[in-house]
Scaffold this active site. Structure first.
Site, PDB file in Angstrom:
ATOM      1  CG  HIS A 144      -0.331   0.306   2.384  1.00  8.02           C
ATOM      2  ND1 HIS A 144      -0.015  -0.956   3.283  1.00  8.02           N
ATOM      3  CD2 HIS A 144      -0.025   1.255   3.259  1.00  8.02           C
ATOM      4  CE1 HIS A 144       0.565  -0.333   4.435  1.00  8.02           C
ATOM      5  NE2 HIS A 144       0.493   0.998   4.276  1.00  8.02           N
ATOM      6  CG  ASP A 174       0.052  -4.181   2.917  1.00  8.38           C
ATOM      7  OD1 ASP A 174       0.173  -3.672   1.646  1.00  8.38           O
ATOM      8  OD2 ASP A 174       0.002  -3.617   3.859  1.00  8.38           O
ATOM      9  CB  SER A 250       3.261   1.559   6.437  1.00 10.00           C
ATOM     10  OG  SER A 250       2.120   1.483   7.094  1.00 10.00           O
TER      11      SER A 250
END
Length: 394
Positions: A144, A174, A250
């Protein structure tokens, strides 16, 4: 006076002299003995005093060892116990270990900027972190973070900015792999997430809030293992930690106290302002095979039944499972004779209530494995064995 009397007188005088001498000798011996006794008493006193002093000194010394005494400004004496001192020492040691982890891992953590083209030119779309896993420029991050990017920029810990290309992605996990044109880059050491225990120290490193706070280090513990969460319709088995994570973390590493990467920070449950200390990371053991496939240019393959469906429950609650809407041709389910309108009740000996339960079971198997299924069809129970086929997911 005759001779006999003379002899008697002489004898008496001599005897008296001897007795007198003896008396004197006895007197002198008694005095010496008394002095010796006194000296003995003094010696014993000194010996006892010395022993007592030694014991007292040892006691005081042990007390000083057991406690550190200091006098603050208010002249009150405060005693810090050895337990507290040991605890402080352990905390300092742990702090030093965190510092060592930060020093060894941070050089291999990068900042990633996702840029998209619009009418006004390139605009920042997303930012995050990445981990250098190969000295020739391969970097793993979250999918993402680079999703929808027209251009990906990487900022090294040295401050140097490089263009990056997307080497491969796996949307379901992901994860994404990007590549920069560089050599001899610092790399991380991948650990074994199967050895992680609840309560272990967890250290998160990343670019919190994007480029504003690069290389931020936060410390916490492992809060839970194999936590199952759903995100964008996909079920993830992740490590839960209370190490602070913020936008920009992230794709960064979650490390143990030895500096091994045990997870890749991926999700943050923090949309509610009342929720704090809940962060998630993809286990490094799950990521390893995916990274290996992406580096070799292969698609990530996973076992699949070859069905699609939805959860159903009968009115009397006696039948609950996955209502099969479609069966793919040449799939394991098709070969096993499973048909649309069948209801899948159990798979691999486990009850299934929805399609996410099926996916979790499949994650424990490989392509080619054979698993048993329990099917409800027109009021009858049918058992069949399904050979898992391969499905490619980008």
């Amino acid at each position: 006076m005759d001779d006999n009397n003379r002899y008697d007188n002489i004898k008496d005088v001599s005897w008296q002299n001897v007795e007198s001498d003896r008396a004197k000798i006895k007197f002198i011996n008694s005095k010496r003995r008394s002095n010796i006794i006194k000296l003995g008493k003094i010696f014993c006193f000194v010996l006892v005093a010395s022993i007592s002093g030694g014991i007292s000194g040892a006691y005081v010394s042990s007390k000083r060892e057991a406690a550190k005494i200091y006098t603050p400004n208010n002249n009150q004496v405060v005693v810090e116990s050895r337990d507290n001192a040991d605890k402080a020492g352990s905390e300092n040691a742990a702090q030093n270990s965190v510092s060592e982890v930060a020093e060894s891992v941070s050089p291999a953590v990068v900042g990633i900027s996702n840029k998209a083209q619009d009418y006004f030119g390139l605009q920042d779309l997303e930012s995050g972190s990445g981990i250098i896993i190969d000295s020739n420029g391969y970097i793993v991050t979250n999918y993402h973070v680079i999703q929808g990017a027209d251009k990906v920029m990487v900022k090294l810990s040295s401050g140097k900015i490089l263009n990056a290309s997307v080497a491969g992605v796996d949307e379901r996990s992901d994860l994404a792999l990007i590549k920069v044109d560089a050599k001899n880059l610092p790399v991380v050491r991948l650990g074994d997430s199967s050895k992680v225990k609840v309560g272990d120290t967890a250290i998160a490193i990343g670019n919190s809030l994007g480029g504003e706070f690069p290389g931020s280090v936060t410390k916490g513990i492992i809060s839970a293992l194999n936590r199952k969460i759903e995100y964008n319709g996909v079920i993830y088995k992740v490590i839960q930690t209370d190490a602070a994570m913020n936008p920009g973390n992230s794709g960064g590493p979650l490390c143990n106290i030895q500096g091994d990467v045990i997870g890749i920070n991926s999700l943050k449950l923090g949309t509610d302002s009342n929720i704090e200390g809940i962060g998630f990371a993809i286990t490094i053991n799950e990521a390893k095979d995916i990274i290996k496939s992406l580096m070799s240019g292969e698609k990530v393959s996973r076992p699949d039944l070859g069905i699609s469906g939805e959860s159903v429950v009968s009115q009397d609650n006696k039948i609950q499972g996955v209502y099969i809407q479609q069966v793919e041709k040449n799939s394991g389910a098709s070969a096993a004779g499973i048909k649309p309108t069948d209801i899948l009740l159990e798979l691999d000996g486990k009850k299934v209530k929805d399609i996410s339960d099926v996916e979790l079971i499949l994650d424990e198997h490989k392509v080619g494995d054979k698993i048993k299924s329990k099917i409800w069809r027109d009021g009858n129970i049918i058992y069949s064995e399904i050979t898992l086929s391969q499905i490619d997911k980008k």
